[in-house]
Design a protein around this motif. Structure first.
Motif, mmCIF file in Angstrom:
data_model
loop_
_atom_site.group_PDB
_atom_site.id
_atom_site.type_symbol
_atom_site.label_atom_id
_atom_site.label_comp_id
_atom_site.label_asym_id
_atom_site.label_seq_id
_atom_site.Cartn_x
_atom_site.Cartn_y
_atom_site.Cartn_z
ATOM 1 N N LEU A 93 35.680 43.604 52.618
ATOM 2 C CA LEU A 93 35.496 44.695 51.664
ATOM 3 C C LEU A 93 34.431 45.672 52.171
ATOM 4 N N GLU A 148 35.485 37.556 52.283
ATOM 5 C CA GLU A 148 35.933 38.676 51.467
ATOM 6 C C GLU A 148 34.900 39.802 51.441
ATOM 7 N N HIS A 184 45.574 41.119 45.538
ATOM 8 C CA HIS A 184 44.497 40.511 46.302
ATOM 9 C C HIS A 184 43.170 40.384 45.537
ATOM 10 N N PHE A 185 42.629 41.489 45.060
ATOM 11 C CA PHE A 185 41.330 41.442 44.370
ATOM 12 C C PHE A 185 41.511 41.001 42.919
ATOM 13 N N ILE A 214 42.711 49.686 50.160
ATOM 14 C CA ILE A 214 42.483 50.782 49.210
ATOM 15 C C ILE A 214 43.558 50.769 48.119
ATOM 16 N N GLY A 223 35.258 49.689 45.055
ATOM 17 C CA GLY A 223 34.645 48.732 45.987
ATOM 18 C C GLY A 223 33.262 48.280 45.552
ATOM 19 N N ARG A 248 33.561 46.286 55.179
ATOM 20 C CA ARG A 248 34.083 47.056 56.313
ATOM 21 C C ARG A 248 34.923 48.239 55.816
ATOM 22 N N ILE A 249 35.773 48.003 54.832
ATOM 23 C CA ILE A 249 36.596 49.090 54.293
ATOM 24 C C ILE A 249 35.694 50.186 53.727
ATOM 25 N N MET A 250 34.691 49.781 52.960
ATOM 26 C CA MET A 250 33.805 50.774 52.334
ATOM 27 C C MET A 250 33.058 51.590 53.390
ATOM 28 N N ILE A 302 43.161 48.636 56.229
ATOM 29 C CA ILE A 302 42.246 49.399 55.380
ATOM 30 C C ILE A 302 43.015 50.082 54.252
ATOM 31 N N PHE A 331 40.615 44.203 36.998
ATOM 32 C CA PHE A 331 39.567 44.661 36.080
ATOM 33 C C PHE A 331 40.063 44.627 34.624
ATOM 34 N N MET A 338 42.816 48.101 45.705
ATOM 35 C CA MET A 338 41.741 48.506 44.792
ATOM 36 C C MET A 338 42.300 49.330 43.629
#
Lengths: 607, 246
Positions: free
Chosen positions: A530, A526, B123-124, B87, A503, A532-534, B83, B127, B90
């Motif tokens: 993000l 966004e 979504h993101f 994760i 994050g 909020r999740i963190m 949430i 990397f 990510m």
């Protein structure tokens, strides 16, 4: 520096390990000392350390790779690290960094081919009131400017030992601008220890309860409850730990306490030892404050000689307490108390699962009190002056005073001690911040407030703080600060949990995207999602607070974002034209047809 | 009858024994809470954060939260699902997870949990890290691209196999799995596919050689039933499409 012969290396490492009594808990200290000899930790050196301590080389390697100031690749004999906090940037550190690199003919973060010097950047070194600052081989350089850098370049080229560099380069001022009950009143060494001997631990605890003192590191846990919990925890062996890992950018009040009031801090720790029944204490001193190490050790020795430390304190045979100083090596996360304990045990600093808490399962799983430098100093005063004396200042929920570290755009940066409840406006007036548009309170992990909120009060009921107070005036671009803070968290995340490890990088990339003019309203949304999740999902306070600067500034300074947004609703995260560069090179094309035009880009940007 | 300890999970009463975590008690009661770094054979780790729940209104990892009487725990809410999906996304962009080209597809816990939380895209921004594949071992291959740093292989090798073959090194986004040999190669270790460490990976990072696609795609464990019904691949015997060989 020439590689030492292997038998010489063995000798060096053996010597160092023996000086640390061969204790694996001293691993971080051992690695620091080995690196001092060799400039970096080669695989051979790591193997020698592992062998001497009878632990696996990879465990040593894990520790070496975790801390910023330990190097597993070669570094120059002179390792120069510019402090890169936003306050250093306000003072022009980037220009100076490039200037020195040009003078020395070295790239940022690279070792010069002759092995003489490395120049890089590091997180805030706590010299915000006297920057731009840097570290050379771990020692603090302040008030950098071009003439000073010219001289430093000469000293490096001539390989002049640090001891022969001009002393004024290393001068660190205390800059105490406002003193109240902690900094202002005289304290007779040993007074708190006499008080606890005369009145007993229970009576001292009673004073702590009356005082209402809360942890001054920022979290604000009641001191009396913490000491009592540790005192009541089962077990013969207990520990006292002073958290001097003052890593929150913009904070430097603990540095001043350790420099000018070390006796008071050590007295508070010794007092705590008597109250909870501990005989051993540690100061975890952040690596950036290495310049204080020798004077602190001298102070400890002076206290032993005066009967205020060691066995039989003040002639009382049952009162024994001694203190070791453990030097950190560049890891912000070690300011979190359980990560700090891991680091004290010689491991990499990953925060533990809590519960259990350190008061029952701390250092080596023994009951441990961890308090901040300012908290111990204040406790010593309360033991002498009484809880009511302390509680007569401050607010209902925040008794006493707080040290603030003022920096950024103000005329008189430095340390200010105020009773809790002081308004932001009052502080700004006192420090000569005439044109403030915003304050980053309590560091990047704290909160950013705008001029609309300058009547808010500094106390746990309103704006809680560990002491950092960075002023941004109207000439500043708030997003420069935000971008700096997101870089900081990427660098300092320990990497243990997913939302922080990943994050922090995602958040930095979103901020860069907006900062460089490629963001859209979608990206702002966004950031909020993000963040909020963190906030809710991260393992420790570092990750939970990392999105704060972004989330606050989105609310407080929306125009800083809005004026940079593109008109479209969506913009890809990558540059399409740049992404084609590899293909252009492979095909040897540079004609117009090999580049996307505006129309193509618009099509490419369609969701 | 003695009074049984219990807490509430999404309105359902979950009995527990002293010392159990919310996760352990829920699993014992047959209630699924999605997870990756948690494996009932090991002490809780708390690093993946996928098992996040709300305990009396506060967000906590269910694998590290001690169960206690009177707790009100929320798990299957829209908020938590969002949430958890974040994760998972990510994890997917941090590494290089190409499900259609992965031998584990269909029997992969990471993929199954992603489906469970409703993840349909990463979504993101990816990397795209550059991570080499280690095929130096005769029986197994490590594809570091798929490692999610749950440290289950680290723990299994150290605590069960007694071999201490794996470790995580580096800080922050640089954190990465390493093999404890001077060369960093698995082939230089005493690793065996019969080790516990070979059975616990929740992704396709540690794969057994010479048996690729024995079970066709489409007929694998999670192709047939979702993970909340059949459970973790690492906990199921090979006869049932799992990885466990006792």
């Amino acid at each position: 520096m020439a590689e030492p012969e292997s038998h010489a290396l063995t000798e060096i490492v053996r010597d160092i390990v023996q000086r640390h009594s061969g204790m694996p808990t001293r691993l971080l200290q051992i690695l620091r000392d080995v690196q001092d000899h060799l400039t970096w930790l080669s695989p051979e050196a790591i193997n020698e350390v592992a062998q001497e301590l009878s632990i696996s080389p990879n465990k040593v390697h894990s520790v070496a790779e975790f801390y910023s100031f330990l190097y597993t690749v070669p570094r120059g004999c002179y390792d120069i690290l510019f402090s890169d906090n936003i306050t250093d940037r306000m003072l022009g550190n980037r220009e100076l960094l490039h200037y020195l690199c040009d003078r020395l003919g070295v790239g940022i973060g690279e070792m010069r081919t002759d092995g003489t010097v490395t120049v890089g950047v590091t997180s805030c070194t706590g010299m915000c009131d006297q920057g731009p600052a840097a570290l050379v081989n771990g020692y603090t350089l302040t008030r950098l400017n071009k003439p000073r850098l010219n001289r430093i370049a000469e000293l490096v080229e001539s390989r002049t030992p640090l001891e022969q560099w001009p002393q004024e380069f290393f001068e660190v001022s205390s800059n105490i601008r406002r003193a109240d009950i902690l900094l202002g009143r005289h304290f007779a060494d040993g007074a708190a220890l006499r008080a606890v001997l005369k009145r007993g631990p229970e009576a001292i605890l009673e004073e702590m309860i009356k005082s209402g003192l809360r942890g001054q590191g920022g979290a604000g846990f009641k001191l009396a409850a913490k000491w009592m919990s540790c005192r009541n925890a089962p077990g013969e062996v207990k520990y006292v730990v002073c958290n001097a890992d003052e890593g929150e950018p913009g904070t430097f009040k603990d540095r001043v306490l350790m420099q000018d009031f070390a006796d008071l801090v050590f007295e508070g720790m010794t007092l705590c030892g008597r109250v909870i029944g501990a005989h051993h204490g540690f100061v975890y001193l952040r690596g950036e404050y290495r310049y204080l190490l020798d004077s602190l050790k001298a102070t400890l020795q002076r206290r032993r000689d005066a009967g205020l430390l060691g066995t039989g304190i003040l002639g009382e045979p049952t009162f024994s307490f001694d203190i070791d100083i453990h030097l950190g090596a560049g890891a912000y996360v070690c300011g979190e108390e359980s990560a700090l304990i891991e680091s004290l045990e010689g491991k990499h600093g990953v925060p533990r699962i809590r519960p259990p808490f350190p008061t029952t399962h701390g250092y080596l799983n023994k009951p441990t009190v961890v308090n901040n430098v300012e908290t111990f100093a204040t406790a010593a005063k309360i033991a002498v002056e009484g809880g009511n004396w302390f509680a007569s200042r401050g607010t209902a929920e925040s008794k006493g005073t707080k040290l603030l570290s003022l920096s950024g755009d103000c005329e008189r940066p430095g340390i200010y001690e105020y009773p809790f409840g002081v308004t932001v406006r009052r502080v700004l007036e006192d420090c000569g911040a005439r044109d403030a548009q915003g304050i980053q309170m309590a560091g990047p992990a704290g909160h950013m407030i705008s001029a609309r909120e300058f009547d808010r009060r500094i106390c746990f009921e309103d704006l809680a703080t560990g002491g950092s107070f960075m002023v941004f005036d109207q000439s500043r671009d708030i997003l420069d600060g935000i971008r700096n803070f997101t870089h900081f968290f990427v660098h300092e995340s320990c990497g243990f949990c997913t939302p922080c490890r990943v994050g922090t990088s995602l958040m930095r990339d979103l901020v860069i995207k907006v900062h460089t003019g490629h963001g859209t309203p979608y990206d702002l949304e966004e950031m909020r999602k993000l963040g909020r999740i963190m906030q809710v999902a991260c393992h420790c306070g570092l990750g939970q607070t990392a999105p704060n600067p972004v989330l606050d500034s989105l609310d407080q300074f929306p125009e800083a974002y809005q004026r940079r947004l593109r008109a479209t609703t969506f913009e890809p995260a990558f540059d399409l034209n740049a992404a084609l560069e590899d293909a252009r090179q492979l095909t040897g094309r540079s004609d117009a047809g090999a580049y996307l035009n505006e129309e193509d880009l618009m099509l490419g940007a369609m969701p | 009858m003695s009074e049984e300890l219990g807490f509430t999970l999404d309105g359902r009463r979950i009995p527990f024994q002293d010392g159990q975590t919310v996760m352990a008690a829920a699993l014992a009661a047959g209630v699924y809470i999605p997870h990756l770094c948690f494996n009932p054979d090991f002490a809780p780790h708390g690093s993946c954060r996928v098992c996040l729940v709300k305990v009396n209104g506060r967000f906590q990892a269910s694998c590290t939260t001690p169960a206690a009487s009177g707790l009100t725990v929320q798990s299957e809410t829209e908020e938590l699902r969002n949430i958890r999906r974040g994760i998972l996304q990510m994890l997917f962009v941090e590494g290089n997870h190409v499900c259609p080209a992965c031998e584990k597809s269909g029997a992969c816990q990471l993929q199954a949990v992603a489906y469970y939380v409703g993840m349909l895209n990463p979504h993101f921004s990816h990397f795209y890290p550059r991570r080499p594949v280690d095929a130096s071992h005769a029986e197994a291959v490590i594809d570091f691209n798929r490692c999610i740093l749950c440290e289950l292989c680290v723990r299994a090798s150290r605590d069960v196999d007694g071999k201490n073959i794996f470790a995580v090194q580096g800080r922050g986004i640089q954190a990465h799995l390493v093999v404890n040999t001077p060369s960093g190669k698995l082939g230089a270790t005493h690793f065996s596919i019969h080790d516990k460490a070979a059975q616990v990976c929740p992704t396709g990072a540690i794969l057994t050689k010479h048996q690729g696609y024995n079970v066709p795609i489409g007929q694998r464990l999670y192709d047939r039933k979702p993970i909340n019904v059949v459970g973790d691949v690492a906990q199921l015997p090979e006869s049932k499409g799992g990885r466990r060989h006792d």
